[in-house]
Enzyme design. Structure first.
Site, PDB file in Angstrom:
ATOM      1  N   ILE A   1      19.891  62.876  45.781  1.00  0.00           N
ATOM      2  CA  ILE A   1      18.915  61.705  44.340  1.00  0.00           C
ATOM      3  C   ILE A   1      20.441  61.521  43.750  1.00  0.00           C
ATOM      4  O   ILE A   1      21.025  62.142  43.246  1.00  0.00           O
ATOM      5  CB  ILE A   1      18.034  61.791  43.766  1.00  0.00           C
ATOM      6  CG1 ILE A   1      18.332  63.225  43.561  1.00  0.00           C
ATOM      7  CG2 ILE A   1      16.658  61.850  44.711  1.00  0.00           C
ATOM      8  CD1 ILE A   1      16.835  64.294  42.744  1.00  0.00           C
ATOM      9  N   ASP A   2      20.502  60.734  42.511  1.00  0.00           N
ATOM     10  CA  ASP A   2      21.358  59.634  41.588  1.00  0.00           C
ATOM     11  C   ASP A   2      21.231  60.906  40.724  1.00  0.00           C
ATOM     12  O   ASP A   2      20.151  61.787  40.360  1.00  0.00           O
ATOM     13  CB  ASP A   2      20.641  58.382  41.014  1.00  0.00           C
ATOM     14  CG  ASP A   2      21.548  57.500  42.095  1.00  0.00           C
ATOM     15  OD1 ASP A   2      22.021  57.980  42.996  1.00  0.00           O
ATOM     16  OD2 ASP A   2      20.352  56.556  41.842  1.00  0.00           O
ATOM     17  N   LYS A   3      22.626  60.919  40.128  1.00  0.00           N
ATOM     18  CA  LYS A   3      22.717  62.324  38.593  1.00  0.00           C
ATOM     19  C   LYS A   3      21.645  61.915  38.005  1.00  0.00           C
ATOM     20  O   LYS A   3      20.988  63.141  37.489  1.00  0.00           O
ATOM     21  CB  LYS A   3      24.432  61.857  38.143  1.00  0.00           C
ATOM     22  CG  LYS A   3      24.569  62.814  36.817  1.00  0.00           C
ATOM     23  CD  LYS A   3      25.149  62.313  35.945  1.00  0.00           C
ATOM     24  CE  LYS A   3      25.621  63.098  35.330  1.00  0.00           C
ATOM     25  NZ  LYS A   3      27.045  62.926  34.543  1.00  0.00           N
TER      26      LYS A   3
ATOM     27  N   THR B   1      18.945  60.486  37.980  1.00  0.00           N
ATOM     28  CA  THR B   1      17.309  60.820  38.968  1.00  0.00           C
ATOM     29  C   THR B   1      16.771  61.991  38.618  1.00  0.00           C
ATOM     30  O   THR B   1      17.429  63.129  39.268  1.00  0.00           O
ATOM     31  CB  THR B   1      17.189  60.087  39.630  1.00  0.00           C
ATOM     32  OG1 THR B   1      17.507  58.525  39.616  1.00  0.00           O
ATOM     33  CG2 THR B   1      15.905  60.051  40.367  1.00  0.00           C
TER      34      THR B   1
ATOM     35  N   ARG C   1      16.334  50.476  42.092  1.00  0.00           N
ATOM     36  CA  ARG C   1      17.359  50.805  41.380  1.00  0.00           C
ATOM     37  C   ARG C   1      17.511  48.766  41.537  1.00  0.00           C
ATOM     38  O   ARG C   1      16.966  47.968  40.487  1.00  0.00           O
ATOM     39  CB  ARG C   1      18.151  51.643  40.552  1.00  0.00           C
ATOM     40  CG  ARG C   1      17.503  52.992  40.171  1.00  0.00           C
ATOM     41  CD  ARG C   1      18.714  53.669  40.396  1.00  0.00           C
ATOM     42  NE  ARG C   1      19.951  53.132  38.754  1.00  0.00           N
ATOM     43  CZ  ARG C   1      21.135  53.933  38.428  1.00  0.00           C
ATOM     44  NH1 ARG C   1      21.266  54.536  39.523  1.00  0.00           N
ATOM     45  NH2 ARG C   1      21.394  53.082  37.619  1.00  0.00           N
TER      46      ARG C   1
END
Length: 350
Positions: free
Chosen positions: A169-171, A173, A268
């Site tokens: 998962i994104d930094k 998030t 996103r």
């Protein structure tokens, strides 16, 4: 406190993502540990005529093709019990056997970084990742990552590709992700993801008034000009997001989205594409949008929310060893909860 629960109850088939991008894991007969590797795979006619090194890279995709070629040449990877060259053409019925010892797979160093562990046993770790933590080391992020923390918490993860990671998962998030502690679990979880059978639900807050739920089915690939971004473009990889409206405000909507696929920045990109960009998204929203007449509290909250309002709230999977269907939940991070509370008080629906 992170809340987690495991359940023996059957997760409805319509609620499970079903997995992609790899061969059937049911043919695997594995007695792997994180050190000694012992794997078998029975080929079928679908592999007829393909080079053995190509087939091995499909069957055991967590290893590089070069590493598999090396094992072929060294006799660790056998075909019907025999050593063959990498260019050997498959007849479609061979039994592949891989016997070797795993070496350290990562150059990353262990770091004593606290982890919010929701669940752990001998096979998997489920982690509630905080906002700001990078999952895997990369350019500009060689330390302080989840991988560095995992290597300290469980040193044998160094023998697994990507330290046992099967998804990211994104930094910025927050929320849940699962990590494998041995190769058998890594294969199983990777196959579940490829079949879209891992249940991944995210909470998000978007700009605008979303009327109802639906499905976004649009292909995603790297943006041709801005390499930081992903984009909806022909020829991209299939990407499917299902969503439901959970709470409406005057100028915003709280949404719950379920991933059927797991593309980079998928939620996103998809919500920006349909005109409902995520609050705080620094990549896909060009500016902070403060409603006319907003209170000072609401204005300050929106301007101070510097990351995408996105949280991985639920994670469902089948345990690699026991076959138990498990469901985990993680509460919102503090900043996300504060954002929603401010919207409820300062931007309530009419």
């Amino acid at each position: 406190m992170t809340q987690a629960q495991s359940s023996n109850s059957i997760i409805p088939e319509t609620d499970l993502n079903v997995f992609e991008d790899s061969e059937d894991a049911d043919n695997h007969n594995s007695e792997a540990t994180a050190t000694r590797l012992s794997l078998q795979f029975q080929l079928d006619e679908s592999f007829l005529g393909q080079r053995i090194d190509q087939v091995a890279a499909i069957v055991w995709s967590d290893f590089s093709r070069e590493k598999l070629k090396q094992w072929l040449k060294e006799g660790h990877l056998l075909v019907n019990g025999n050593t063959v060259k990498p260019k050997y053409k498959c007849e479609g019925h061979e039994l592949l056997t891989l016997e070797t010892e795993l070496e350290v797979q990562t150059a990353s160093q262990p770091e004593d970084i606290p982890l919010n562990i929701v669940y752990e046993d001998n096979d998997i770790i489920v982690i509630n990742k905080p906002v700001g933590m990078v999952v895997h080391p990369g350019a500009g992020n060689h330390t302080g990552t989840l991988v560095n923390a995992l290597l300290h918490h469980y040193p044998k993860s160094a023998e697994l590709t990507r330290a046992g990671l099967v998804h990211r998962i994104d930094k910025d998030t927050s929320g849940l992700l699962v990590v494998a502690k041995n190769l058998e679990s890594q294969f199983s979880l990777s196959k579940q993801l490829a079949r879209k059978s891992v249940y991944r639900v995210y909470d998000l807050v978007v700009y605008g008034n979303m009327i109802a739920g639906g499905t976004i089915d649009e292909p995603i690939k790297r943006h041709p000009v801005d390499r930081v971004k992903m984009a909806i473009l022909p020829g991209g990889r299939d990407a499917v997001t299902h969503y439901n409206v959970k709470e409406r405000f005057q100028h915003f909507t709280r949404v719950q989205a379920r991933l059927e696929t797991g593309r980079t920045h998928q939620i996103r990109v998809h919500f920006s594409y349909i005109g409902f960009g995520l609050v705080g998204d620094p990549v896909y929203m060009s500016r902070v949008r403060v409603p006319a007449g907003a209170s000072e509290l609401l204005s300050d909250t929106l301007r101070g929310f510097k990351r995408q309002a996105l949280h991985a709230a639920k994670l469902g999977l089948i345990h690699p060893r026991t076959g138990e269907e498990m469901m985990f939940e993680a509460p919102w991070s503090e900043d996300f909860a504060e954002l929603v509370n401010v919207l409820r008080s300062e931007n309530a629906a009419y």
